[in-house]
Design a protein around this motif. Structure first.
Motif, short mmCIF file in Angstrom:
data_model
loop_
_atom_site.label_atom_id
_atom_site.label_comp_id
_atom_site.label_asym_id
_atom_site.label_seq_id
_atom_site.Cartn_x
_atom_site.Cartn_y
_atom_site.Cartn_z
N ARG A 81 33.07 44.89 41.74
CA ARG A 81 33.99 44.65 40.63
C ARG A 81 33.46 43.63 39.62
N ILE A 82 33.27 44.12 38.39
CA ILE A 82 32.82 43.27 37.28
C ILE A 82 33.99 43.10 36.32
N VAL A 83 34.20 41.89 35.84
CA VAL A 83 35.30 41.64 34.90
C VAL A 83 34.75 41.06 33.60
N ASP A 84 35.20 41.60 32.48
CA ASP A 84 34.77 41.12 31.16
C ASP A 84 35.35 39.75 30.85
N MET A 85 34.52 38.88 30.29
CA MET A 85 35.04 37.65 29.70
C MET A 85 35.45 38.02 28.27
N PRO A 86 36.72 37.76 27.91
CA PRO A 86 37.16 38.20 26.58
C PRO A 86 36.61 37.31 25.45
N TYR A 87 36.81 37.81 24.24
CA TYR A 87 36.39 37.15 22.99
C TYR A 87 36.78 35.68 23.00
N LYS A 88 35.85 34.82 22.62
CA LYS A 88 36.07 33.37 22.46
C LYS A 88 36.30 32.65 23.79
N SER A 89 36.14 33.31 24.92
CA SER A 89 36.39 32.62 26.19
C SER A 89 35.11 32.01 26.75
N TYR A 90 33.97 32.23 26.04
CA TYR A 90 32.70 31.67 26.53
C TYR A 90 31.88 31.10 25.38
N ASP A 91 32.59 30.43 24.45
CA ASP A 91 31.89 29.87 23.28
C ASP A 91 31.13 28.59 23.60
N THR A 92 31.46 27.90 24.67
CA THR A 92 30.64 26.76 25.12
C THR A 92 30.43 26.92 26.62
N PRO A 93 29.38 26.26 27.19
CA PRO A 93 29.16 26.37 28.63
C PRO A 93 30.39 25.90 29.45
N LEU A 97 32.56 28.24 31.98
CA LEU A 97 32.69 27.95 33.41
C LEU A 97 34.14 27.96 33.86
N THR A 98 35.00 27.29 33.09
CA THR A 98 36.43 27.24 33.42
C THR A 98 37.01 28.65 33.46
N ASN A 99 36.70 29.45 32.44
CA ASN A 99 37.30 30.78 32.36
C ASN A 99 36.72 31.75 33.38
N ALA A 100 35.41 31.64 33.64
CA ALA A 100 34.81 32.51 34.65
C ALA A 100 35.42 32.21 36.02
N ARG A 101 35.67 30.95 36.31
CA ARG A 101 36.28 30.60 37.61
C ARG A 101 37.68 31.19 37.72
N ARG A 102 38.40 31.24 36.62
CA ARG A 102 39.75 31.86 36.65
C ARG A 102 39.62 33.34 36.99
N LEU A 103 38.62 34.01 36.41
CA LEU A 103 38.44 35.44 36.68
C LEU A 103 38.00 35.68 38.12
N LEU A 104 37.19 34.78 38.66
CA LEU A 104 36.73 34.91 40.05
C LEU A 104 37.87 34.64 41.03
N GLN A 105 38.61 33.55 40.79
CA GLN A 105 39.65 33.17 41.74
C GLN A 105 40.90 34.02 41.58
N GLY A 106 41.48 34.03 40.37
CA GLY A 106 42.72 34.77 40.15
C GLY A 106 42.52 36.27 40.12
N GLY A 107 41.35 36.70 39.64
CA GLY A 107 41.13 38.13 39.47
C GLY A 107 40.18 38.73 40.49
N GLU A 108 39.72 37.89 41.43
CA GLU A 108 38.79 38.36 42.47
C GLU A 108 37.57 39.09 41.91
N ALA A 109 37.12 38.66 40.74
CA ALA A 109 35.90 39.25 40.16
C ALA A 109 34.71 38.92 41.05
N MET A 110 33.77 39.85 41.14
CA MET A 110 32.54 39.60 41.88
C MET A 110 31.42 39.20 40.92
N MET A 111 31.63 39.51 39.63
CA MET A 111 30.64 39.22 38.59
C MET A 111 31.40 39.20 37.27
#
Ligand code: KIV
Ligand code: NA
Length: 266
Positions: A81-93, A97-111
């Motif tokens: 399972r791959i989950v897209d990081m949406p627009y403007k959610s990765y404009d700084t490192p 990081l904060t948003n990717a962790r939300r997708l991994l934890q809350g959304g069980e993303a694998m990548m």
């Protein structure tokens, strides 16, 4: 059924076995992706268009991606399972990081998947990889850049543009990206990038020589309103059921019968 791993997907490339990927946004369709042996379920921000009815993917939020990713995770246990990081959610490192962790934890993303390969983007990707978060790249047509000049059309037609895409793909691989999505480029460039990289290159409108294919699920089922993109095929027509349509897609991808030349750009 055990869950596909990134190592398995990378081994498929080495073995010359094509990778079948589809988007999914909810638990029921995710279940049928598994039933049809789809290798990768991509929770794409295309949901902004096909689920929400927005004109582009730009209004999609991290919270919405977490919600859909969690729905998909409940329905599918085999596909990677791959989950897209949406627009403007990765404009700084830090933001990434904060948003990717939300997708991994809350959304069980694998990548997580991010669009682009410019130097600033590489810094963001390196910080995610440094934190142990697997990353999928996305080059060619970048739907989150629709507002930029030359945004929403086939990319890499001119030699310099093709060279830039190839160089960015190689830079992403060197940075440690595990997979690459390549969207709407001439088939010859799709082939060149796939041959140049060790990591799997999954194409959408990038020709049959990519290591795998991805389609927007609703395009494959022929239920997206409006004109169907040239590179998609209605697999439900004639298949009789959603399950049969998904199986026909997987079979066509594995056999190298999708996309045809008419479904590719030259
Ligand atoms: O959002 C999406 O569906 C995607 C695919 C088209 C690759 O990014
Ligand atoms: Na996307």
């Amino acid at each position: 059924m055990s869950t596909r791993t990134l190592e398995q997907l990378q081994a498929m490339k080495r073995a010359g076995e094509k990778i079948a990927c589809l988007t999914a946004y909810d638990a029921s369709f995710a279940h049928w992706l598994d039933a049809a042996d789809v290798d990768i379920a991509l929770v794409g921000d295309s949901l902004g268009m096909v689920v929400q009815g927005q004109a582009s993917t730009l209004p999609v939020t991290v919270e919405q991606m977490v919600y859909h990713a969690a729905c998909v995770a409940r329905g599918c246990r085999q596909a990677y399972r791959i989950v897209d990081m949406p627009y403007k959610s990765y404009d700084t490192p830090e933001h990434a990081l904060t948003n990717a962790r939300r997708l991994l934890q809350g959304g069980e993303a694998m990548m997580v998947k991010l669009e682009g390969g410019a130097p600033a983007q590489l810094a963001v990707i390196e910080s995610l990889l440094g934190a142990g978060i697997p990353v999928c790249g996305h080059l060619g047509l970048l739907p989150q850049s629709v507002r930029e000049p030359g945004g929403y059309r086939v990319q890499g037609r001119e030699p310099e543009a093709a060279e830039r895409i190839l160089n960015q793909a190689q830079a992403l691989e060197r940075a440690g990206v595990g997979l690459l999505i390549l969207e709407a480029v001439p088939a010859a460039l799709g082939r060149r990038v796939s041959e140049a990289l060790q990591i799997p290159v999954i194409g959408i409108g990038a020709g049959v020589h990519c290591d795998g294919q991805v389609l927007v699920l609703y395009d494959l089922l022929g239920i997206t309103p409006g004109k169907r993109p040239r590179f998609s095929r209605d697999f439900l027509a004639g298949a009789g059921s959603v399950e049969a349509a998904l199986r026909a897609y997987v079979q066509a991808v594995k056999a190298g019968e999708f996309p045809s030349a008419a479904e590719s750009f030259n």
